[in-house]
Design a protein around this motif. Structure first.
Motif, PDB file in Angstrom:
ATOM      1  N   THR A 150       0.816  -1.218   0.000  1.00  0.00           N
ATOM      2  CA  THR A 150       0.000   0.000   0.000  1.00  0.00           C
ATOM      3  C   THR A 150       0.845   1.262   0.000  1.00  0.00           C
ATOM      4  N   ILE A 156       2.251   2.436   2.636  1.00  0.00           N
ATOM      5  CA  ILE A 156       2.031   3.067   3.940  1.00  0.00           C
ATOM      6  C   ILE A 156       3.024   2.497   4.943  1.00  0.00           C
ATOM      7  N   SER A 157       3.578   3.367   5.769  1.00  0.00           N
ATOM      8  CA  SER A 157       4.528   2.913   6.781  1.00  0.00           C
ATOM      9  C   SER A 157       3.798   2.138   7.887  1.00  0.00           C
ATOM     10  N   SER A 198       2.135   4.496  10.260  1.00  0.00           N
ATOM     11  CA  SER A 198       0.818   4.976   9.816  1.00  0.00           C
ATOM     12  C   SER A 198      -0.248   3.914  10.018  1.00  0.00           C
ATOM     13  N   LEU A 199       0.089   2.666   9.725  1.00  0.00           N
ATOM     14  CA  LEU A 199      -0.870   1.579   9.923  1.00  0.00           C
ATOM     15  C   LEU A 199      -1.297   1.469  11.381  1.00  0.00           C
ATOM     16  N   TYR A 221      -3.664   4.317  12.071  1.00  0.00           N
ATOM     17  CA  TYR A 221      -4.997   4.052  11.526  1.00  0.00           C
ATOM     18  C   TYR A 221      -5.755   3.064  12.411  1.00  0.00           C
ATOM     19  N   ILE A 235      -7.287   1.121   3.158  1.00  0.00           N
ATOM     20  CA  ILE A 235      -6.068   1.927   3.302  1.00  0.00           C
ATOM     21  C   ILE A 235      -5.912   2.869   2.113  1.00  0.00           C
ATOM     22  N   ASN A 236      -6.165   2.367   0.919  1.00  0.00           N
ATOM     23  CA  ASN A 236      -6.078   3.222  -0.271  1.00  0.00           C
ATOM     24  C   ASN A 236      -7.137   4.320  -0.245  1.00  0.00           C
ATOM     25  N   LYS A 294      -5.920   6.973   2.193  1.00  0.00           N
ATOM     26  CA  LYS A 294      -4.893   7.793   1.540  1.00  0.00           C
ATOM     27  C   LYS A 294      -5.544   8.843   0.633  1.00  0.00           C
ATOM     28  N   THR A 302      -8.330  12.503   9.977  1.00  0.00           N
ATOM     29  CA  THR A 302      -8.632  11.096  10.258  1.00  0.00           C
ATOM     30  C   THR A 302     -10.000  10.954  10.935  1.00  0.00           C
TER      31      THR A 302
END
Length: 83
Positions: A2, A4-5, A8-9, A12, A38-39, A42, A51
């Protein structure tokens, strides 16, 4: 997968934007629906949403009451950056 780091996960997950199952070795298991979420997150972040606003939108998708759903979407739309 994705782009994403892991930080970040975790963020989230903590904010309740995604719910990821963990394997026995505590690694995250990403099913297609989580990757799609996740996409989507973003995309909304790139549109300038917070968020908390994104969480409302994602939650909105689960709501059966159309009137409540539209109220949430309208509220979030006023925060979007004009293009």
């Amino acid at each position: 997968m994705t782009g994403i780091s892991s930080r970040s996960l975790r963020h989230y997950e903590k904010k309740g934007l995604i719910t990821v199952s963990h394997l026995d070795n505590n690694y995250r298991e990403f099913v297609d629906s989580i990757i799609e979420a996740i996409n989507t997150i973003k995309l909304y972040l790139n549109l300038g949403l917070t968020t908390d606003q994104i969480k409302d939108i994602l939650h909105c998708l689960e709501i059966k009451n159309t009137t409540k759903k539209m109220s949430i979407v309208k509220n979030c739309c006023k925060y979007m950056k004009p293009s």
